[in-house]
Each structure stands twice: as C-alpha cells, then as structure tokens.
Write a protein that holds these residues in place. Sequence first.
Motif, mmCIF file in Angstrom:
data_model
loop_
_atom_site.group_PDB
_atom_site.id
_atom_site.type_symbol
_atom_site.label_atom_id
_atom_site.label_comp_id
_atom_site.label_asym_id
_atom_site.label_seq_id
_atom_site.Cartn_x
_atom_site.Cartn_y
_atom_site.Cartn_z
ATOM 1 N N ASN A 148 -8.760 3.835 12.863
ATOM 2 C CA ASN A 148 -7.532 3.149 12.470
ATOM 3 C C ASN A 148 -6.385 3.457 13.418
ATOM 4 O O ASN A 148 -5.615 2.569 13.804
ATOM 5 N N MET A 170 -12.508 -1.476 2.392
ATOM 6 C CA MET A 170 -11.217 -2.041 2.012
ATOM 7 C C MET A 170 -10.057 -1.108 2.316
ATOM 8 O O MET A 170 -8.926 -1.549 2.507
ATOM 9 N N SER A 171 -10.302 0.201 2.358
ATOM 10 C CA SER A 171 -9.207 1.126 2.652
ATOM 11 C C SER A 171 -8.685 0.924 4.069
ATOM 12 O O SER A 171 -7.513 1.194 4.357
ATOM 13 N N ARG A 172 -9.517 0.422 4.951
ATOM 14 C CA ARG A 172 -9.095 0.237 6.346
ATOM 15 C C ARG A 172 -8.093 -0.903 6.471
ATOM 16 O O ARG A 172 -7.064 -0.769 7.142
ATOM 17 N N SER A 174 -6.206 -2.024 4.156
ATOM 18 C CA SER A 174 -4.991 -1.584 3.483
ATOM 19 C C SER A 174 -4.156 -0.679 4.390
ATOM 20 O O SER A 174 -2.932 -0.827 4.498
ATOM 21 N N TRP A 175 -4.827 0.261 5.072
ATOM 22 C CA TRP A 175 -4.120 1.172 5.988
ATOM 23 C C TRP A 175 -3.468 0.382 7.115
ATOM 24 O O TRP A 175 -2.292 0.629 7.463
ATOM 25 N N HIS A 177 -2.608 -2.768 7.193
ATOM 26 C CA HIS A 177 -1.533 -3.604 6.676
ATOM 27 C C HIS A 177 -0.264 -2.781 6.489
ATOM 28 O O HIS A 177 0.854 -3.257 6.736
ATOM 29 N N ALA A 178 -0.436 -1.526 6.081
ATOM 30 C CA ALA A 178 0.711 -0.670 5.802
ATOM 31 C C ALA A 178 1.280 0.006 7.051
ATOM 32 O O ALA A 178 2.471 0.341 7.076
ATOM 33 N N TYR A 197 -11.051 -8.304 0.783
ATOM 34 C CA TYR A 197 -10.309 -8.124 2.037
ATOM 35 C C TYR A 197 -9.014 -8.936 2.010
ATOM 36 O O TYR A 197 -7.962 -8.453 2.423
ATOM 37 N N TYR A 200 -6.354 -7.275 -0.044
ATOM 38 C CA TYR A 200 -5.761 -6.087 0.571
ATOM 39 C C TYR A 200 -4.913 -6.403 1.798
ATOM 40 O O TYR A 200 -4.445 -5.491 2.464
ATOM 41 N N GLY A 201 -4.747 -7.677 2.115
ATOM 42 C CA GLY A 201 -3.854 -8.025 3.218
ATOM 43 C C GLY A 201 -4.496 -8.807 4.344
ATOM 44 O O GLY A 201 -3.824 -9.118 5.330
#
Length: 294
Positions: A148, A170-172, A174-175, A177-178, A197, A200-201
């Motif tokens: 990331n 999915m955590s990727r 989200s990370w 996007h943030a 997906y 989550y952005g």
Amino acid sequence: MTAPLFKGVITALITPLRDGNVDEAAFATLIERQIAAGVDGVVPMGTTGEGASMDLDEHKHVIDLCVRLVAGRVRVIAGTGSPYTKEAIDLARHAKTVGADGALVVTPYYIRPSQAGLAAHFEAIAEAVQLPILLYNVPGRTGIDLANETVARLAKHPNIVGIKDATGDMSRVSWMHANIDGQFDLISGDDPSYLGYLAYGGVGLISVASNVAPEAMVALHKAAVSGDAAKARDWQDRLIGLHKALFLDNSPSPTKYALAKLGLCTEEVRLPLSLTADAVKPAIDRAMADAGVG
C-alpha cells in the motif's frame, strides 16, 4: 476531486486463436459484442489475453488491432507489463503511438524485486511515456505484492493514475481511499468481490466474467452506482457461480470454453496453458445458465 479517468466495467479481453494465430475476425466480433453491451473499456494483452504467451510482435499487433477496432468508442487500456523494464517501456511507447488511452502495467513477475525496485520500475516507465498508467497488483500470479505504501508513493506521479487491485482484500482499497490524496482510480481486478470493492471506494472493475456476460456485469455495476443495493445483490447472486467457474481451470481456458459454447471463438489457448478439463465443463455450463448466458 476530478472525475476518474478509468471507471465502470472494463473487460479483460481474451485473445481468440485459430491454428496458433490470432483470430482477427473473432476478435472483432468479441469487441463489437462488448461495446454493444455497454462496457466502459477493454484491456487487450492483459493476463486474460495471454499477453505473457505472445511474442513481442504479436503483443503489439493485438494492441494495435484492438485500438483500430474500437475506434474511440470506449477506452482501450493496453496490457504493457513485462518483468524487463526496458521491454515494458517499449510496449507502453507502442501503446501510446497507436492511440491507446492507457497502459496496464503488472508487477515484474518471477524477478520479485524489493519495494524500492518496484517503485523504480514503475517510475521509469512513467517517466519514459506520457500515457496514463494503471498499476496492476496480482500477487497470486506474480509472486510479488505491491505494498500500500508503495502505491501511495507512486500515486504522486502525474502519469500513474490508478491501480488494478486483484488481491480481493477490501482493507486495501479502504486504505488507499483514505490515504491517497487527489484522484487515483481504484479498479478491482477480482470479479467475485467487486460489489464490496465499490462500497469501499472503488470506481470500476477490469473483469474476466464480462467476456462471457457483459450485459449482466454492466447491469450489476449500474445498479450498484445508482444506489439500488437490492438489484445489485440480485445480479451478484446470479453471477457468483460464473465468477468462480471461470477459474476452475487455468485461466483463461474456461472463459474461452464458455465463449466457444456461444459460437464466438475457438477454445484454443497458447502453451503452456491447456484446454479446459472435461471434468469442470458441466460446472461452467451450469454457471452460464444461472447467469442467463446462452
């Protein structure tokens, strides 16, 4: 924030073969089917297009052919990845010359460089070619993961506009996007998890299944982005079997089997791939029926 450059359903095109050669007539038919279904773009010479099994002249020819057949009606994102940085630059330059809208550049498979080496590889390509680049992270195939933090570093380069993330994590998304400022196109490369997906952005999908069921994949995307969660889930339920079935054997062999059943091309693949095993064909047939394809 500016609008995404690449978004929606983008089909990772198969490359139809006949007697060892690219079947140009079938390729034209497949592209027209995709455009008629309403996809937002196509990717020639990606993983699904057997780009790694084509020689350099074939690779360039398929990209050129695709651009000419599409004729500006949808986006063309050319698969230009290579573990050899100089060759990746050459392919990206060719894609730019023939009029592709962008380049999809996979992490250097087999070599497995460090994160510093990965960053340097992508930055060298981005510096050499004035063409929008999508990073492509598919560690299950390449043996190397694009971290990331490395993506965030590369996102600062003006020619690197997004990522195709085929991890299914999915955590990727989200990370990213943030933590990535400005517009950076977050594109899924995993059909089964695409609905999540988006939530989550994400803004789009480079899809295998849309080779077989383009109208259904477009309908799923439109339902999701319009806020009709119930309809989107219904499409997801219809398609999940197809998403899984197309990877029951070495991809893209099952996709070519499905398209051959529809009379659109032969099942032929390029070695070292093999034809779809007879044992899994009934499952693909059922999945196509469930998805309303046939």
